[in-house]
Design a protein around this motif. Structure first.
Motif, PDB file in Angstrom:
ATOM      1  N   ILE A 105       0.840  -1.201   0.000  1.00 50.14           N
ATOM      2  CA  ILE A 105       0.000   0.000   0.000  1.00 50.14           C
ATOM      3  C   ILE A 105       0.870   1.243   0.000  1.00 50.14           C
ATOM      4  O   ILE A 105       0.600   2.206  -0.729  1.00 50.14           O
ATOM      5  N   ARG A 106       1.930   1.230   0.789  1.00 46.56           N
ATOM      6  CA  ARG A 106       2.861   2.372   0.811  1.00 46.56           C
ATOM      7  C   ARG A 106       3.520   2.574  -0.552  1.00 46.56           C
ATOM      8  O   ARG A 106       3.665   3.699  -1.023  1.00 46.56           O
ATOM      9  N   SER A 107       3.902   1.487  -1.184  1.00 49.74           N
ATOM     10  CA  SER A 107       4.543   1.629  -2.497  1.00 49.74           C
ATOM     11  C   SER A 107       3.539   2.114  -3.547  1.00 49.74           C
ATOM     12  O   SER A 107       3.905   2.878  -4.449  1.00 49.74           O
ATOM     13  N   ASP A 108       2.291   1.705  -3.454  1.00 51.62           N
ATOM     14  CA  ASP A 108       1.266   2.216  -4.367  1.00 51.62           C
ATOM     15  C   ASP A 108       1.048   3.708  -4.158  1.00 51.62           C
ATOM     16  O   ASP A 108       0.894   4.458  -5.123  1.00 51.62           O
ATOM     17  N   LEU A 109       1.030   4.146  -2.915  1.00 51.67           N
ATOM     18  CA  LEU A 109       0.859   5.571  -2.620  1.00 51.67           C
ATOM     19  C   LEU A 109       2.056   6.386  -3.108  1.00 51.67           C
ATOM     20  O   LEU A 109       1.900   7.551  -3.489  1.00 51.67           O
TER      21      LEU A 109
ATOM     22  N   SER B 123      -5.069   0.970  -7.903  1.00 54.68           N
ATOM     23  CA  SER B 123      -4.593  -0.247  -7.258  1.00 54.68           C
ATOM     24  C   SER B 123      -5.362  -0.548  -5.974  1.00 54.68           C
ATOM     25  O   SER B 123      -5.795  -1.681  -5.752  1.00 54.68           O
ATOM     26  N   LEU B 124      -5.530   0.461  -5.138  1.00 49.52           N
ATOM     27  CA  LEU B 124      -6.241   0.251  -3.876  1.00 49.52           C
ATOM     28  C   LEU B 124      -7.731   0.009  -4.127  1.00 49.52           C
ATOM     29  O   LEU B 124      -8.359  -0.806  -3.433  1.00 49.52           O
TER      30      LEU B 124
ATOM     31  N   TRP C 123      -1.163   9.545  -6.891  1.00 48.62           N
ATOM     32  CA  TRP C 123      -2.539   9.332  -6.437  1.00 48.62           C
ATOM     33  C   TRP C 123      -3.372   8.551  -7.448  1.00 48.62           C
ATOM     34  O   TRP C 123      -4.214   7.752  -7.064  1.00 48.62           O
TER      35      TRP C 123
ATOM     36  N   GLU D 144      -2.436   6.149  -9.694  1.00 50.92           N
ATOM     37  CA  GLU D 144      -2.093   4.721  -9.628  1.00 50.92           C
ATOM     38  C   GLU D 144      -2.521   4.117  -8.293  1.00 50.92           C
ATOM     39  O   GLU D 144      -2.953   2.969  -8.238  1.00 50.92           O
ATOM     40  N   ALA D 145      -2.393   4.899  -7.222  1.00 52.90           N
ATOM     41  CA  ALA D 145      -2.788   4.402  -5.903  1.00 52.90           C
ATOM     42  C   ALA D 145      -4.291   4.170  -5.836  1.00 52.90           C
ATOM     43  O   ALA D 145      -4.746   3.154  -5.306  1.00 52.90           O
TER      44      ALA D 145
END
Length: 180
Positions: free
Chosen positions: A54-58, A68-69, A62, A64-65
């Motif tokens: 989750i940290r790497s997606d963030l 993905s999230l 925003w 892509e996060a």
């Protein structure tokens, strides 16, 4: 005399049957989507550290996060509604229902993650288990209490039908005395 079933009860039974059917269809879709082999040139390592993915997606930004999230939250979210509907209980504690639903969804998500260890191109990610479970809890809290309240209003029993007129007095048996 038997009480006639109200239309609310019949609709609850139909809703339960539809819930079971949709639950089976959704689980088949999830199995196909998550357990199909992927032809990829490389595979990243398994993520066994909670919140690291989750940290790497963030960190990617925003847009892509959110994608993905959102995918992680939405994959099993329908289970938050379909599991209680398939169970068919109208009068149940909100928290008891939430705990049962989230526990079942967490077990399903864990089973998917464990099965992915043997599928080429699929990677185990503990964050997907967390996101799937949170998605189920959110869907349950947003929809199920309102749905149950609506079904309870429709399933309240109406007045009893009028009784048929009596066919006459009940026959009585004369008392039998003691034999000599």
């Amino acid at each position: 005399m038997q009480r006639h079933r109200s239309s609310g009860h019949r609709s609850a039974v139909r809703l339960r049957a539809a819930g079971i059917t949709l639950l089976a269809a959704h689980l088949l879709f999830v199995a196909w989507f998550t357990l199909r082999p992927l032809d990829v040139p490389w595979v990243s390592a398994a993520n066994l550290h909670p919140l690291a993915g989750i940290r790497s997606d963030l960190a990617l930004g925003w847009r892509e996060a959110v994608l993905s999230l959102g995918e992680g939250l939405a994959l099993l979210a329908p289970l938050g509604i379909l599991l209680p509907v398939a169970g068919g209980r109208l009068y149940v504690s909100l928290w008891g229902s939430l705990v049962r639903t989230v526990a079942m969804a967490a077990l399903i998500s864990l089973g998917i993650e464990l099965l992915q260890t043997g599928v080429p191109g699929q990677v185990v990610d503990v964050d997907s288990l967390l996101l799937n479970t949170v998605g189920v809890a959110l869907a349950h809290l947003l929809v199920v209490p309102l749905l149950r309240a609506r079904l309870r209003r429709g399933a309240e029993p109406g007045p009893l039908p009028a009784q048929e007129p009596a066919q006459g007095p009940t026959p009585t048996i004369p008392r039998v005395g003691v034999a000599p």
